[in-house]
Design a protein around this motif. Structure first.
Motif, PDB file in Angstrom:
ATOM      1  N   PHE A   1     -20.361-134.016  22.000  1.00 12.91           N
ATOM      2  CA  PHE A   1     -21.324-133.181  22.712  1.00 12.91           C
ATOM      3  C   PHE A   1     -22.671-133.432  22.127  1.00 12.91           C
ATOM      4  N   PRO A   2     -23.812-133.324  23.053  1.00 18.30           N
ATOM      5  CA  PRO A   2     -23.851-132.902  24.436  1.00 18.30           C
ATOM      6  C   PRO A   2     -23.486-134.273  25.338  1.00 18.30           C
ATOM      7  N   GLY A   3     -23.484-135.360  24.821  1.00 16.57           N
ATOM      8  CA  GLY A   3     -23.166-136.556  25.678  1.00 16.57           C
ATOM      9  C   GLY A   3     -23.660-136.379  26.909  1.00 16.57           C
ATOM     10  N   ARG A   4     -22.891-136.508  27.922  1.00 19.51           N
ATOM     11  CA  ARG A   4     -23.586-136.447  29.415  1.00 19.51           C
ATOM     12  C   ARG A   4     -24.359-135.326  29.956  1.00 19.51           C
ATOM     13  N   ARG A   5     -24.001-134.161  29.237  1.00 18.39           N
ATOM     14  CA  ARG A   5     -24.738-133.037  29.570  1.00 18.39           C
ATOM     15  C   ARG A   5     -25.965-133.026  28.596  1.00 18.39           C
ATOM     16  N   MET A   6     -26.690-133.887  28.087  1.00 14.81           N
ATOM     17  CA  MET A   6     -27.748-133.780  27.224  1.00 14.81           C
ATOM     18  C   MET A   6     -28.925-133.064  28.040  1.00 14.81           C
ATOM     19  N   PRO A   7     -29.234-133.386  29.544  1.00 17.77           N
ATOM     20  CA  PRO A   7     -30.297-132.850  30.136  1.00 17.77           C
ATOM     21  C   PRO A   7     -30.225-131.422  30.332  1.00 17.77           C
ATOM     22  N   LEU A   8     -28.888-130.861  30.840  1.00 13.77           N
ATOM     23  CA  LEU A   8     -28.317-129.288  30.618  1.00 13.77           C
ATOM     24  C   LEU A   8     -28.606-128.752  29.287  1.00 13.77           C
ATOM     25  N   PHE A   9     -28.308-129.355  28.222  1.00 12.22           N
ATOM     26  CA  PHE A   9     -28.407-128.908  26.803  1.00 12.22           C
ATOM     27  C   PHE A   9     -30.106-128.727  26.577  1.00 12.22           C
ATOM     28  N   VAL A  10     -30.890-129.660  26.826  1.00 15.71           N
ATOM     29  CA  VAL A  10     -32.202-129.841  26.562  1.00 15.71           C
ATOM     30  C   VAL A  10     -32.912-128.505  27.357  1.00 15.71           C
ATOM     31  N   ILE A  11     -32.488-128.184  28.772  1.00 13.46           N
ATOM     32  CA  ILE A  11     -33.080-127.234  29.749  1.00 13.46           C
ATOM     33  C   ILE A  11     -32.823-125.899  28.895  1.00 13.46           C
ATOM     34  N   ALA A  12     -31.298-125.724  28.333  1.00 13.21           N
ATOM     35  CA  ALA A  12     -31.020-124.243  27.969  1.00 13.21           C
ATOM     36  C   ALA A  12     -31.696-124.240  26.703  1.00 13.21           C
ATOM     37  N   SER A  13     -31.800-125.130  25.782  1.00 14.23           N
ATOM     38  CA  SER A  13     -32.533-125.130  24.562  1.00 14.23           C
ATOM     39  C   SER A  13     -34.238-124.712  24.821  1.00 14.23           C
ATOM     40  N   VAL A  14     -34.916-125.222  25.655  1.00 22.39           N
ATOM     41  CA  VAL A  14     -36.349-125.094  26.046  1.00 22.39           C
ATOM     42  C   VAL A  14     -36.286-123.664  26.630  1.00 22.39           C
ATOM     43  N   LEU A  15     -35.333-123.124  27.479  1.00 20.61           N
ATOM     44  CA  LEU A  15     -35.297-121.978  28.182  1.00 20.61           C
ATOM     45  C   LEU A  15     -35.156-120.858  26.981  1.00 20.61           C
ATOM     46  N   PHE A  16     -34.178-120.912  26.184  1.00 15.75           N
ATOM     47  CA  PHE A  16     -34.144-120.070  25.128  1.00 15.75           C
ATOM     48  C   PHE A  16     -35.325-119.807  24.274  1.00 15.75           C
ATOM     49  N   PHE A  17     -36.150-121.008  23.732  1.00 17.18           N
ATOM     50  CA  PHE A  17     -36.844-121.001  23.189  1.00 17.18           C
ATOM     51  C   PHE A  17     -38.065-120.367  23.960  1.00 17.18           C
ATOM     52  N   ALA A  18     -38.438-120.766  25.021  1.00 16.35           N
ATOM     53  CA  ALA A  18     -39.501-120.113  26.002  1.00 16.35           C
ATOM     54  C   ALA A  18     -39.201-118.547  26.002  1.00 16.35           C
ATOM     55  N   GLY A  19     -37.973-118.086  26.127  1.00 15.09           N
ATOM     56  CA  GLY A  19     -37.692-116.800  26.120  1.00 15.09           C
ATOM     57  C   GLY A  19     -37.961-115.916  24.729  1.00 15.09           C
ATOM     58  N   MET A  20     -37.663-116.611  23.682  1.00 10.64           N
ATOM     59  CA  MET A  20     -37.864-115.938  22.489  1.00 10.64           C
ATOM     60  C   MET A  20     -39.452-115.943  22.316  1.00 10.64           C
ATOM     61  N   MET A  21     -40.157-116.839  22.677  1.00  8.79           N
ATOM     62  CA  MET A  21     -41.512-116.882  22.536  1.00  8.79           C
ATOM     63  C   MET A  21     -42.316-115.746  23.370  1.00  8.79           C
ATOM     64  N   THR A  22     -41.752-115.686  24.600  1.00 15.01           N
ATOM     65  CA  THR A  22     -42.234-114.620  25.775  1.00 15.01           C
ATOM     66  C   THR A  22     -42.070-113.217  24.971  1.00 15.01           C
ATOM     67  N   ALA A  23     -40.693-113.013  24.315  1.00 10.22           N
ATOM     68  CA  ALA A  23     -40.576-111.782  24.034  1.00 10.22           C
ATOM     69  C   ALA A  23     -41.480-111.398  22.890  1.00 10.22           C
ATOM     70  N   MET A  24     -41.769-112.187  21.981  1.00 15.18           N
ATOM     71  CA  MET A  24     -42.904-112.017  20.862  1.00 15.18           C
ATOM     72  C   MET A  24     -43.935-111.688  21.424  1.00 15.18           C
ATOM     73  N   VAL A  25     -44.612-112.392  22.270  1.00 15.81           N
ATOM     74  CA  VAL A  25     -45.963-112.208  22.948  1.00 15.81           C
ATOM     75  C   VAL A  25     -45.859-110.883  23.669  1.00 15.81           C
ATOM     76  N   THR A  26     -44.999-110.631  24.546  1.00 14.25           N
ATOM     77  CA  THR A  26     -44.963-109.352  25.440  1.00 14.25           C
ATOM     78  C   THR A  26     -44.595-108.257  24.586  1.00 14.25           C
ATOM     79  N   LEU A  27     -43.501-108.245  23.844  1.00 15.07           N
ATOM     80  CA  LEU A  27     -43.001-107.110  22.956  1.00 15.07           C
ATOM     81  C   LEU A  27     -43.757-106.512  21.770  1.00 15.07           C
ATOM     82  N   ALA A  28     -44.567-107.554  21.225  1.00 12.88           N
ATOM     83  CA  ALA A  28     -45.079-107.239  19.997  1.00 12.88           C
ATOM     84  C   ALA A  28     -46.628-106.998  20.107  1.00 12.88           C
ATOM     85  N   ARG A  29     -47.097-107.145  21.446  1.00 19.72           N
ATOM     86  CA  ARG A  29     -48.658-106.808  21.679  1.00 19.72           C
ATOM     87  C   ARG A  29     -48.831-105.418  21.432  1.00 19.72           C
TER      88      ARG A  29
END
Length: 192
Positions: free
Chosen positions: A38-66
């Motif tokens: 793991f993640p082997g052949r699914r590396m692009p999917l793993f990277v996309i999921a990681s980036v989406l979770f990171f972006a979601g966390m940053m968006t939550a911090m910016v919007t909810l902590a405003r």
């Protein structure tokens, strides 16, 4: 800053953080145990999921902590001192009253419940990081300086309890006795 967030803001940030942490734990421990490549052949999917979770966390911090509009600590034009005075900029303090409210001097017959000596300790521990008050030995710069303010007990206590103008409410964080003690201290310290 965490103390100034509402329960809804804390819950939203907590839920997004929990999802991010769950993803990290599953990707770190469970999936590699099932598939050593793991993640082997699914590396692009793993990277996309990681980036989406990171972006979601940053968006939550910016919007909810405003902070709500007009309550930013750094804007002197919108700051409200804890006692019915407004600051128009560095070193400027002018009285402010609302409709039906009259300002009273601390020296009037207004009874201030509380122990100013005990209030000094609470002020230094809870308020001094934001407010300058020579009497307490504090030099905070986030909120207005209280050195030149003439504070009345009722508006001062209301500001301490309810917050506003960038100041968080202290009701629930301080006991009623501590709030009365801090009020007595700041009113006494600001008396002419």
């Amino acid at each position: 800053m965490l103390l100034a967030l509402t329960a809804g803001q804390k819950l939203g940030i907590g839920l997004v953080a929990a999802a991010f942490i769950a993803f990290a734990l599953v990707a770190s421990f469970l999936l590699p145990r099932r598939d050593p490549n793991f993640p082997g052949r699914r590396m692009p999917l793993f990277v996309i999921a990681s980036v989406l979770f990171f972006a979601g966390m940053m968006t939550a911090m910016v919007t909810l902590a405003r902070e709500p509009e007009g309550e930013a600590h750094g804007s002197p034009e919108t700051q409200t001192a804890p006692t019915g005075t407004t600051t128009g900029g560095p070193g400027e303090t002018e009285p402010a009253t609302t409709a039906g409210e009259t300002e009273t001097d601390a020296g009037d017959d207004e009874a201030v419940a509380g122990d100013p000596a005990a209030g000094r300790e609470v002020f230094a521990a809870q308020c001094g990081s934001c407010h300058t008050l020579q009497e307490a030995g504090t030099s905070g710069t986030i909120g207005p300086s209280l050195d030149d303010a003439e504070l009345a007990a009722e508006p001062a206590e209301r500001q301490i309890r309810e917050g506003g103008g960038g100041m968080p409410p202290f009701e629930g964080r301080l006991s009623d006795e501590e709030i009365q003690n801090v009020t007595a201290f700041v009113v006494e310290a600001s008396a002419p």
